[in-house]
Design an enzyme around this catalytic site. Structure first.
Site, PDB file in Angstrom:
ATOM      1  N   ASP A  17      16.730 105.160 -61.049  1.00 34.35           N
ATOM      2  CA  ASP A  17      15.602 104.251 -60.915  1.00 34.35           C
ATOM      3  C   ASP A  17      14.271 104.954 -61.120  1.00 34.35           C
ATOM      4  O   ASP A  17      13.211 104.359 -60.899  1.00 34.35           O
ATOM      5  CB  ASP A  17      15.633 103.530 -59.563  1.00 34.35           C
ATOM      6  CG  ASP A  17      15.945 104.438 -58.396  1.00 34.35           C
ATOM      7  OD1 ASP A  17      16.129 105.647 -58.599  1.00 34.35           O
ATOM      8  OD2 ASP A  17      16.016 103.934 -57.253  1.00 34.35           O
ATOM      9  N   HIS A  38      13.840 106.689 -54.712  1.00 32.91           N
ATOM     10  CA  HIS A  38      13.537 106.484 -53.292  1.00 32.91           C
ATOM     11  C   HIS A  38      14.167 107.603 -52.458  1.00 32.91           C
ATOM     12  O   HIS A  38      15.296 108.017 -52.709  1.00 32.91           O
ATOM     13  CB  HIS A  38      14.072 105.134 -52.830  1.00 32.91           C
ATOM     14  CG  HIS A  38      13.520 103.977 -53.605  1.00 32.91           C
ATOM     15  ND1 HIS A  38      14.166 103.429 -54.692  1.00 32.91           N
ATOM     16  CD2 HIS A  38      12.370 103.272 -53.459  1.00 32.91           C
ATOM     17  CE1 HIS A  38      13.441 102.428 -55.174  1.00 32.91           C
ATOM     18  NE2 HIS A  38      12.355 102.313 -54.449  1.00 32.91           N
ATOM     19  N   HIS A  76      20.609 105.827 -48.285  1.00 34.56           N
ATOM     20  CA  HIS A  76      19.716 105.345 -47.222  1.00 34.56           C
ATOM     21  C   HIS A  76      20.443 105.145 -45.892  1.00 34.56           C
ATOM     22  O   HIS A  76      19.789 104.930 -44.864  1.00 34.56           O
ATOM     23  CB  HIS A  76      19.056 104.031 -47.641  1.00 34.56           C
ATOM     24  CG  HIS A  76      18.087 104.153 -48.767  1.00 34.56           C
ATOM     25  ND1 HIS A  76      17.026 105.034 -48.740  1.00 34.56           N
ATOM     26  CD2 HIS A  76      18.028 103.519 -49.964  1.00 34.56           C
ATOM     27  CE1 HIS A  76      16.341 104.926 -49.875  1.00 34.56           C
ATOM     28  NE2 HIS A  76      16.936 104.029 -50.634  1.00 34.56           N
ATOM     29  N   ASP A 117      17.270 110.241 -56.886  1.00 29.32           N
ATOM     30  CA  ASP A 117      16.899 108.830 -56.837  1.00 29.32           C
ATOM     31  C   ASP A 117      15.388 108.698 -56.628  1.00 29.32           C
ATOM     32  O   ASP A 117      14.764 109.551 -55.987  1.00 29.32           O
ATOM     33  CB  ASP A 117      17.649 108.163 -55.679  1.00 29.32           C
ATOM     34  CG  ASP A 117      17.569 106.656 -55.695  1.00 29.32           C
ATOM     35  OD1 ASP A 117      18.536 106.018 -56.118  1.00 29.32           O
ATOM     36  OD2 ASP A 117      16.523 106.106 -55.268  1.00 29.32           O
TER      37      ASP A 117
END
Length: 343
Positions: free
Chosen positions: A285, A198, A160, A196
Site C-alpha cells: 500500500d 501503516h 495490526h 507496509d
C-alpha cells in the site's frame, strides 16, 4: 518460490468499516488475494500449495487465551442475540478516562478487544483468520526445512493485531505467530521487516520487551497517519527489548528516494543483528495510487525492494499484509518476490 494460499480467506468479507465518519464498504476484500494469486500464476513464480494445519498451539504462543476464545465464539453469540444479518462492529472502547475491564456483554467485549472500527466480525471470520495463520505457519515450516524463501499469501492480514487486540483489518498476527514458531524450533534471533504503509503496531507491541525478535518498520508518520498512537521513532523497545525496535516514520508524499534510504537503514540494522531468518510483512500500500495511503512508490520500485532484501543473504519468509489498489496489488507484490529471486 513456493506460495502458500488458502481459499478460506473468502469466508471473511466484511460489509462495512467505519472510515471518514461513515460506514463504507471495506477496502480489505477477497479480490485482493485473488489478484495476487493470479499474478503468481501468470508469472509462473513457483508451486502454489495449500497450508497444513498446525492447530491452536502456535497461535496461543502469541495471542491471549481469553482473546482467542472471544474471537472464535463472537459470531455465534452475535447470531444468538438476533443479529445474523449485519457484521459485528464495536461502538464503545475503554478510552483513557474509562476502566479497561472486560465486560460480560458481547457489545462490551468487542470494544474491549478492538482498537478501531475497521475489523468487522462476519460468519466466516474465525475460520478465515485461523487459516491465514496456518498459511504463515506453513511458510515458516518451509523455511525451517531449508527453503531459501517462501511467500505466505495471508488474508486477512495480521500486523495490526496485538496479543489481545484486533483492528486495522487484522485479527491474528501472522508474522508474530511465524516468528515465535521460528524461535520455538531453534532459531536464536528473528528479524521482522515491515514494509507496509501503516505501522505494524501489533507486531511492535508483541515483541517490545524482547531481544530475540528485532522489529523494523518503514511507514507513514503516525503524527498524521493510522494507527496514530504507535510507530514513532522514539519507540525503541523496553527492558530486555531496548534497542530491538526500530521505527522509520516518513512524511506524506515520500517517493522511492526517501523510502529506499529508510530501507537501507533498516537493512543495515538487520544485518548487524545477524538473524537466523528474516520475515517480511509485505504490504504494498506504499503504491502511488493506493486509495488509503500517501506514499509515491511505483511498480518498478518493488523489484528494487526485493533485490535489497535479498542482499541480506538470509532465509526469508514474505507474509502478505496490506495493499488496496486492487488492480496493481498483484503486480507490486509479485515484483518484490521476483526482485528477490532475481537477485
Amino acid at each position: 518460490m513456493l506460495t502458500i494460499y488458502s481459499d478460506d480467506h473468502r469466508l471473511h468479507h466484511g460489509r462495512c468499516e467505519l472510515i471518514d465518519g461513515e460506514l463504507k464498504p471495506c477496502f480489505e476484500m477477497p479480490s485482493r488475494a485473488d489478484h495476487v494469486l493470479k499474478r503468481v500464476r501468470d508469472r509462473a513464480l513457483g508451486e502454489v500449495r495449500e497450508p497444513g494445519d498446525f492447530g491452536m498451539q502456535p497461535i496461543a504462543r502469541v495471542h491471549a487465551g481469553d482473546y482467542l476464545e472471544f474471537l472464535e465464539g463472537a459470531w455465534a453469540r452475535w447470531a444468538a442475540e438476533g443479529n445474523p444479518d449485519g457484521d459485528l462492529l464495536p461502538f464503545t472502547w475503554p478510552a483513557r478516562t474509562l476502566r479497561a475491564v472486560r465486560p460480560d456483554s458481547l457489545y462490551g467485549q468487542v470494544g474491549y478487544y478492538s482498537f478501531d472500527g475497521g475489523a468487522p466480525i462476519t460468519p466466516g471470520t474465525w475460520q478465515a483468520v485461523y487459516s491465514s495463520a496456518q498459511v504463515a505457519l506453513t511458510g515458516q515450516q518451509a523455511i525451517a526445512q531449508g527453503a531459501n524463501s517462501a511467500f505466505a499469501l495471508c488474508r486477512p492480514p495480521g500486523h495490526h493485531a496485538a496479543a489481545d487486540l484486533m483492528g486495522g483489518y487484522c485479527y491474528l498476527n501472522n508474522a508474530a505467530i511465524a516468528a515465535q514458531a521460528c524461535l520455538d524450533q531453534g532459531a536464536l534471533r528473528v528479524a521482522i521487516l515491515d514494509v507496509d504503509y501503516h505501522h505494524g503496531n501489533g507486531t511492535q507491541s508483541i515483541f517490545y520487551n524482547r531481544n530475540d525478535v528485532l522489529v523494523t518498520s518503514i511507514h507513514g508518520d503516525p503524527s498524521f497517519e493510522f494507527p496514530f498512537f504507535l510507530g514513532y521513532a522514539d519507540e525503541v523497545g523496553e527492558g530486555a527489548g531496548r534497542g530491538f525496535n526500530y521505527n522509520l516514520p516518513l512524511a506524506a508524499g515520500s517517493d522511492w528516494a526517501a523510502w529506499s534510504a529508510a530501507l537501507e537503514s533498516a537493512c543495515q540494522r538487520i544485518a548487524a543483528y545477524a538473524p537466523d531468518v528474516v520475515l517480511v510483512s509485505l504490504g504494498v500500500d506504499t503504491f502511488k495510487e493506493d486509495p488509503i495511503s500517501q506514499f509515491k512508490l511505483d511498480s518498478p520500485d518493488y523489484l528494487r525492494m526485493g533485490q535489497r532484501i535479498a542482499a541480506l543473504g538470509k532465509p526469508t519468509l514474505f507474509i502478505m499484509e496490506g495493499g488496496y489498489a486492487v488492480e496493481e496489488i498483484g503486480i507490486n507484490a509479485v515484483n518484490v518476490l521476483e526482485g528477490f529471486q532475481g537477485a
